[in-house]
Design a protein around this motif. Structure first.
Motif, PDB file in Angstrom:
ATOM      1  N   VAL A 136      30.437  65.903  73.081  1.00 31.52           N
ATOM      2  CA  VAL A 136      30.731  64.667  73.802  1.00 31.52           C
ATOM      3  C   VAL A 136      31.046  64.997  75.245  1.00 31.52           C
ATOM      4  CG1 VAL A 136      31.592  63.447  71.770  1.00 31.52           C
ATOM      5  CG2 VAL A 136      33.190  64.763  73.182  1.00 31.52           C
ATOM      6  N   THR A 137      30.768  64.052  76.118  1.00 30.46           N
ATOM      7  CA  THR A 137      31.139  64.218  77.514  1.00 30.46           C
ATOM      8  C   THR A 137      32.657  64.066  77.656  1.00 30.46           C
ATOM      9  OG1 THR A 137      30.510  61.894  77.764  1.00 30.46           O
ATOM     10  CG2 THR A 137      28.948  63.543  78.546  1.00 30.46           C
ATOM     11  N   PRO A 138      33.246  64.611  78.715  1.00 30.58           N
ATOM     12  CA  PRO A 138      34.706  64.759  78.758  1.00 30.58           C
ATOM     13  C   PRO A 138      35.485  63.586  79.314  1.00 30.58           C
ATOM     14  CG  PRO A 138      33.741  65.872  80.636  1.00 30.58           C
ATOM     15  CD  PRO A 138      32.589  65.319  79.840  1.00 30.58           C
ATOM     16  N   GLY A 139      34.823  62.488  79.681  1.00 32.16           N
ATOM     17  CA  GLY A 139      35.541  61.391  80.338  1.00 32.16           C
ATOM     18  C   GLY A 139      36.681  60.842  79.517  1.00 32.16           C
ATOM     19  N   TYR A 140      36.394  60.341  78.318  1.00 30.40           N
ATOM     20  CA  TYR A 140      37.464  59.759  77.509  1.00 30.40           C
ATOM     21  C   TYR A 140      38.410  60.820  76.937  1.00 30.40           C
ATOM     22  CZ  TYR A 140      40.003  56.575  74.543  1.00 30.40           C
ATOM     23  OH  TYR A 140      41.015  55.837  73.969  1.00 30.40           O
ATOM     24  N   PRO A 141      37.907  61.968  76.470  1.00 34.74           N
ATOM     25  CA  PRO A 141      38.856  62.999  76.025  1.00 34.74           C
ATOM     26  C   PRO A 141      39.875  63.383  77.091  1.00 34.74           C
ATOM     27  CG  PRO A 141      36.672  63.535  75.238  1.00 34.74           C
ATOM     28  CD  PRO A 141      36.521  62.337  76.137  1.00 34.74           C
ATOM     29  N   TRP A 142      39.440  63.494  78.342  1.00 36.89           N
ATOM     30  CA  TRP A 142      40.386  63.865  79.384  1.00 36.89           C
ATOM     31  C   TRP A 142      41.390  62.741  79.657  1.00 36.89           C
ATOM     32  CZ3 TRP A 142      42.584  67.774  81.517  1.00 36.89           C
ATOM     33  CH2 TRP A 142      41.972  69.017  81.446  1.00 36.89           C
ATOM     34  N   PHE A 143      40.978  61.507  79.501  1.00 28.14           N
ATOM     35  CA  PHE A 143      41.924  60.393  79.586  1.00 28.14           C
ATOM     36  C   PHE A 143      43.023  60.551  78.537  1.00 28.14           C
ATOM     37  CE2 PHE A 143      43.036  56.215  77.727  1.00 28.14           C
ATOM     38  CZ  PHE A 143      43.750  55.677  78.787  1.00 28.14           C
ATOM     39  N   LEU A 144      42.643  60.842  77.297  1.00 29.54           N
ATOM     40  CA  LEU A 144      43.631  61.041  76.236  1.00 29.54           C
ATOM     41  C   LEU A 144      44.494  62.271  76.494  1.00 29.54           C
ATOM     42  CD1 LEU A 144      41.854  60.268  72.831  1.00 29.54           C
ATOM     43  CD2 LEU A 144      43.461  58.851  74.111  1.00 29.54           C
ATOM     44  N   ILE A 145      43.877  63.338  76.963  1.00 28.79           N
ATOM     45  CA  ILE A 145      44.629  64.562  77.252  1.00 28.79           C
ATOM     46  C   ILE A 145      45.727  64.279  78.275  1.00 28.79           C
ATOM     47  CG2 ILE A 145      44.463  66.826  78.367  1.00 28.79           C
ATOM     48  CD1 ILE A 145      41.644  67.047  77.048  1.00 28.79           C
ATOM     49  N   GLY A 196      27.251  56.842  93.651  1.00 29.68           N
ATOM     50  CA  GLY A 196      27.093  58.185  93.102  1.00 29.68           C
ATOM     51  C   GLY A 196      28.325  58.635  92.346  1.00 29.68           C
ATOM     52  N   MET A 197      29.499  58.394  92.916  1.00 33.46           N
ATOM     53  CA  MET A 197      30.741  58.793  92.246  1.00 33.46           C
ATOM     54  C   MET A 197      30.980  57.984  90.982  1.00 33.46           C
ATOM     55  SD  MET A 197      33.455  59.626  95.329  1.00 33.46           S
ATOM     56  CE  MET A 197      33.380  57.981  96.043  1.00 33.46           C
ATOM     57  N   LEU A 198      30.785  56.666  91.075  1.00 31.85           N
ATOM     58  CA  LEU A 198      31.016  55.812  89.912  1.00 31.85           C
ATOM     59  C   LEU A 198      30.004  56.082  88.808  1.00 31.85           C
ATOM     60  CD1 LEU A 198      31.894  52.504  91.770  1.00 31.85           C
ATOM     61  CD2 LEU A 198      33.430  53.793  90.265  1.00 31.85           C
ATOM     62  N   LEU A 199      28.772  56.400  89.188  1.00 32.72           N
ATOM     63  CA  LEU A 199      27.768  56.741  88.186  1.00 32.72           C
ATOM     64  C   LEU A 199      28.194  57.981  87.412  1.00 32.72           C
ATOM     65  CD1 LEU A 199      24.926  56.318  86.935  1.00 32.72           C
ATOM     66  CD2 LEU A 199      24.050  57.844  88.724  1.00 32.72           C
ATOM     67  N   ALA A 200      28.671  58.997  88.114  1.00 34.94           N
ATOM     68  CA  ALA A 200      29.092  60.228  87.448  1.00 34.94           C
ATOM     69  C   ALA A 200      30.275  59.980  86.522  1.00 34.94           C
ATOM     70  CB  ALA A 200      29.446  61.293  88.492  1.00 34.94           C
ATOM     71  N   ILE A 201      31.271  59.242  86.998  1.00 32.89           N
ATOM     72  CA  ILE A 201      32.446  58.967  86.167  1.00 32.89           C
ATOM     73  C   ILE A 201      32.037  58.185  84.915  1.00 32.89           C
ATOM     74  CG2 ILE A 201      34.650  57.735  86.058  1.00 32.89           C
ATOM     75  CD1 ILE A 201      34.925  58.294  89.086  1.00 32.89           C
ATOM     76  N   THR A 202      31.186  57.183  85.105  1.00 29.76           N
ATOM     77  CA  THR A 202      30.758  56.367  83.967  1.00 29.76           C
ATOM     78  C   THR A 202      29.938  57.175  82.989  1.00 29.76           C
ATOM     79  OG1 THR A 202      30.681  54.474  85.491  1.00 29.76           O
ATOM     80  CG2 THR A 202      29.688  54.177  83.325  1.00 29.76           C
ATOM     81  N   VAL A 203      29.057  58.021  83.494  1.00 23.63           N
ATOM     82  CA  VAL A 203      28.232  58.886  82.640  1.00 23.63           C
ATOM     83  C   VAL A 203      29.099  59.863  81.854  1.00 23.63           C
ATOM     84  CG1 VAL A 203      26.655  60.847  82.771  1.00 23.63           C
ATOM     85  CG2 VAL A 203      26.052  58.697  83.876  1.00 23.63           C
ATOM     86  N   LEU A 222      22.918  56.564  82.533  1.00 21.66           N
ATOM     87  CA  LEU A 222      22.301  57.348  83.603  1.00 21.66           C
ATOM     88  C   LEU A 222      20.991  56.736  84.114  1.00 21.66           C
ATOM     89  CD1 LEU A 222      22.438  59.842  85.391  1.00 21.66           C
ATOM     90  CD2 LEU A 222      21.306  61.140  83.566  1.00 21.66           C
ATOM     91  N   PRO A 223      20.087  56.241  83.249  1.00 19.28           N
ATOM     92  CA  PRO A 223      18.835  55.664  83.774  1.00 19.28           C
ATOM     93  C   PRO A 223      19.024  54.472  84.701  1.00 19.28           C
ATOM     94  CG  PRO A 223      18.626  56.141  81.425  1.00 19.28           C
ATOM     95  CD  PRO A 223      20.078  56.311  81.774  1.00 19.28           C
ATOM     96  N   LEU A 224      20.185  53.817  84.670  1.00 15.01           N
ATOM     97  CA  LEU A 224      20.412  52.674  85.557  1.00 15.01           C
ATOM     98  C   LEU A 224      20.505  53.088  87.020  1.00 15.01           C
ATOM     99  CD1 LEU A 224      23.048  50.528  83.609  1.00 15.01           C
ATOM    100  CD2 LEU A 224      20.566  50.392  83.536  1.00 15.01           C
ATOM    101  N   ALA A 225      20.633  54.381  87.290  1.00 16.36           N
ATOM    102  CA  ALA A 225      20.796  54.848  88.669  1.00 16.36           C
ATOM    103  C   ALA A 225      19.623  54.445  89.553  1.00 16.36           C
ATOM    104  CB  ALA A 225      20.960  56.366  88.687  1.00 16.36           C
TER     105      ALA A 225
END
Length: 400
Positions: free
Chosen positions: A64-73, A172-179, A186-189
């Protein structure tokens, strides 16, 4: 004064939305953690105790990508996780505040695409829609994803409308955070640049380069971690898509997959093999399943599991009315704003049609339907002179 009235409505919606979400966080009947919720929680605790980032495992992985796990961490680090109930309450409270950000963002999107009434209608739907209240208390990606996703969509609208370098940087920043929270966006970019090219026949390469650089900068820590740990470049995640892809190759859930005979590492290839074989042997069945079949599963009911039966039945009927009005509104493509929403929505839909259909996966698509519904209702109100006539395409500030 008329414009100020909409601000008052929006403040009321945000306060009410927060109250509903906090009430459910404190007083809701929350089930024990299972499946994804349990695995995300275990990942966060394991990282804090052992420094190992691993999903459903004790050895490092990138499932899994780390966005939500890092939120929990971060939340577990700040509030502790023993007892876990206190940490879960903290997560639910924080997610309640994050969730109401989406109410304000969908209003801004509706206002800039159409007009203030359309934005208020969409924001009202998001405020009271049970799915968006309930999911704030789940340990899943939905709530965090939604607010960043709408911020991403808003930045894309600003690119098409204003085309300032700062707009590209933010996208660019928001795309990365969301991804990093949910990779499927990602294809919405490409969509805002497609609209710019259609309008001006120009690629705007410096702006694209700035947006790409911002994306890379945010993604870099994740990429470096994977290169150092696994000695390979992993763009998003590795190995987690095989299960949902294979699960989506069982037309109309007829139990045609023998999961016991398929190794986890072979699930993706087996899914591809079944798709090729299915379209070869019974193309009409598989075509229907990968189009209208999965579409109906995704949109026929709302993503919600804890309502009383009577209320749930009423909600399903209202949900179907809302969904069909919204889809008809969007696919009319009467102006560029509707075309922007429709192209974005269909892009997401096509991605999800490849995998197992689950009402949970329509979560990120409902804001587009809410905006389409807001446009349809506000247009009807204008026709019957219930609100002042406001143009959708002639005013630069209200339309793409």
């Amino acid at each position: 004064m008329k414009n100020r009235r909409y601000v008052y409505y929006l403040v009321f919606l945000i306060v009410t939305g927060l109250a509903l979400r906090l009430f459910y966080a404190f007083r809701g009947n929350h089930a024990a953690l299972i499946f994804d919720q349990l695995e995300y929680s275990k990942l966060a605790i394991q990282y804090l105790e052992k420094g190992i980032f691993a999903y459903r495992d004790t050895s490092p992985n990138s499932l899994v990508t780390p966005g939500y796990p890092w939120f929990l961490i971060i939340v577990y680090r700040l509030f502790g996780y023993q007892p876990l109930d206190h940490a879960l309450l903290a997560v639910r409270i924080i997610q309640s505040f994050v969730s109401v950000g989406a109410i304000g963002l969908i209003y801004l999107i509706g206002k800039h695409l159409f007009n203030r009434p359309a934005g208020i209608i969409a924001a009202t739907l998001m405020t009271f829609y049970p799915t968006y209240i309930w999911t704030t208390s789940l340990l899943t990606t939905e709530t965090l994803f939604l607010s960043f996703f709408l911020a991403l969509i808003y930045s894309q609208i600003k690119i098409i409308q204003n085309n300032r370098l700062s707009n590209h940087l933010w996208m660019g920043m928001l795309l990365a955070i969301t991804v990093l929270i949910r990779p499927n966006v990602l294809p919405l970019a490409i969509i805002p640049y497609l609209f710019l090219w259609i309008e001006n026949r120009k690629l705007y390469l410096p702006a694209i380069g700035l947006s790409f650089s911002a994306f890379v900068l945010v993604m870099l820590p994740w990429w470096i971690r994977n290169i150092v740990t696994f000695h390979e470049f992993i763009l998003l995640a590795n190995g987690g898509s095989g299960n949902p892809l294979l699960g989506g190759t069982d037309p109309y859930f007829r139990q045609t997959i023998d999961w016991s005979q398929i190794k986890e590492e072979d699930q993706f290839n087996e899914g591809i093999r079944r798709i090729k074989q299915g379209f070869s042997e019974d193309p009409w069945l598989w075509f229907r399943w990968f189009t209208i079949g999965k579409f109906m599963v995704l949109f026929k009911t709302p993503y919600f599991y804890t309502l009383p039966v009577l209320i749930a039945n009423v909600l399903v009927k209202l949900h179907l009315i809302f969904t069909w009005v919204a889809w008809l509104s969007l696919i009319s493509c009467r102006n560029r704003s509707l075309r922007f929403l429709t192209i974005s929505l269909v892009t997401l839909l096509v991605i999800h049609l490849l995998f197992v259909p689950d009402v949970r996966y329509s979560f990120g698509m409902y804001p587009f339907l809410m905006l389409g519904f807001g446009y349809a209702v506000s247009a009807a109100l204008q026709i019957f002179s219930l609100i002042p006539l406001q143009p959708y395409s002639s005013n630069k500030n209200q339309s793409l």
